[in-house]
Design an enzyme around this catalytic site. Structure first.
Site, mmCIF file in Angstrom:
data_model
loop_
_atom_site.group_PDB
_atom_site.id
_atom_site.type_symbol
_atom_site.label_atom_id
_atom_site.label_comp_id
_atom_site.label_asym_id
_atom_site.label_seq_id
_atom_site.Cartn_x
_atom_site.Cartn_y
_atom_site.Cartn_z
ATOM 1 N N ARG A 124 0.823 -1.298 0.092
ATOM 2 C CA ARG A 124 -0.135 0.075 0.085
ATOM 3 C C ARG A 124 0.963 1.357 0.016
ATOM 4 O O ARG A 124 1.970 1.290 0.349
ATOM 5 C CB ARG A 124 -0.977 0.045 1.283
ATOM 6 N N LYS A 189 4.070 -6.869 11.437
ATOM 7 C CA LYS A 189 3.552 -7.075 10.200
ATOM 8 C C LYS A 189 3.618 -8.490 9.762
ATOM 9 O O LYS A 189 4.639 -8.923 9.339
ATOM 10 C CB LYS A 189 3.810 -6.185 9.086
ATOM 11 N N ARG A 321 -0.583 4.376 12.964
ATOM 12 C CA ARG A 321 0.631 3.775 13.808
ATOM 13 C C ARG A 321 0.069 3.727 15.234
ATOM 14 O O ARG A 321 -0.595 4.764 15.648
ATOM 15 C CB ARG A 321 1.904 4.510 13.636
#
Length: 324
Positions: A124, A189, A321
């Protein structure tokens, strides 16, 4: 770089992780030992760790978990198998999303591209998606929808729910979701989803759904990753099993999405929301706002409780975040 037919056959021979002599490889491929050496150099250039030992020959330590399209199709649950019009497995490509954009699946079916290695994988916001050879899942699926782009609100979140279901089915029970399109493990992630839509904004449009999942990330690739990451190391499933399980969950969801929308998956998404009720910062361009993440609405927009009240954020150029 494209692989020659000889290099692709050589990869299949070395996939078992055992030693093979140069003479045996040459005989199996119908080429000279010199041709074998050159082919091995090309394979090593992809980051495949080819070990060479005197009197033993060549091997890839631990073997290579290569994709097999027929094996993936056979592993699909019957409802999903009926929804998959095309499955293409590539050794090397720039981006599976770029390949999937060329597909024209029939109404009510999808077309899928998988690759062992991407030279230009993207995440992204145009970020690079690190794609070491045959170590992770690089998968893109094309599907056509009626009703225009507005009908696809919340699709990336719904896809995240489907992928998480697949991972849980394979034993990864600790996977969380991060708005709008990331999968996390231990807060790091694990995977991401990139959806690109083309076509009529008010009518028929095609969504290309790119899914990247870290399966067994090699240590050599970590320097190229700019954020904390995790993978599925320790999960006793092949990449083919992972691909088939993801498609088994995803294809029926895409079939039903025009009727159900994201609303049917909202509760499941919120139950897996890693940042729910936590202080986060959202950046849109140069603007930054902090607040408490309060879940999503039926269209997939994120609710942020700020000092001056609640604010809602949709997808697009938005990054999220957690704050310390």
């Amino acid at each position: 770089m494209a692989l020659t037919a000889t290099q692709q056959q050589l990869l299949r021979l070395l996939a078992d992780g055992a030693f093979h002599s140069g003479a045996a490889l040459g005989a199996a491929l119908g080429v000279s030992r010199t041709a074998v050496w050159k082919a091995l150099d090309g394979i090593a250039a992809l980051g495949v760790p080819v070990e060479r030992a005197p009197r033993l020959g060549y091997r890839v330590p631990g073997g290579i978990d290569l994709h097999d399209g027929e094996r993936i199709r056979a592993a699909l649950a019957p409802p999903a198998r009926a929804l998959l019009a095309e499955l293409q497995v590539l050794t090397v490509t720039e981006s599976t999303n770029e390949i999937a954009k060329r597909f024209a699946p029939p109404p009510g079916q999808g077309a899928c591209c998988l690759a062992e290695y991407q030279t230009g994988g993207r995440g992204r916001l145009g970020r690079t998606w690190v794609s070491p050879f045959a170590r992770n899942l690089y998968c893109s699926l094309a599907w056509e929808f009626d009703g225009g782009i507005a009908a696809l609100e919340g699709l990336s979140l719904a896809v995240g729910v489907a992928v998480r279901r697949a991972l849980v089915a394979l034993g990864a029970n600790d996977v969380g979701l991060k708005w709008p399109n990331d999968l996390l493990r231990d807060g790091r992630k694990l995977g991401g989803i990139l959806i690109e839509v083309t076509g009529d904004p008010e009518g028929r449009c095609r969504a290309v759904i790119g899914i990247g999942i870290n399966v067994a990330m090699p240590a050599a690739a970590t320097d190229a990753i700019d954020q904390p990451w995790s993978d599925l190391a320790g999960l006793r499933s092949s990449r083919d099993t992972l691909a088939a399980t993801v498609l088994t969950e995803l294809l029926p969801l895409l079939r039903d999405f025009p009727a159900t929308g994201f609303a049917a998956h909202r509760a499941e998404w919120e139950a897996s929301d890693h940042y729910r009720d936590r202080l986060v910062a959202i950046s849109i361009g140069s603007n930054r706002r902090e607040g408490i993440a309060r879940g999503v609405n039926e269209r997939g927009a994120l609710a942020l409780e700020c000092a001056d009240g609640w604010h809602w954020f949709s997808g697009g150029e938005v990054s999220l975040r957690g704050t310390p």
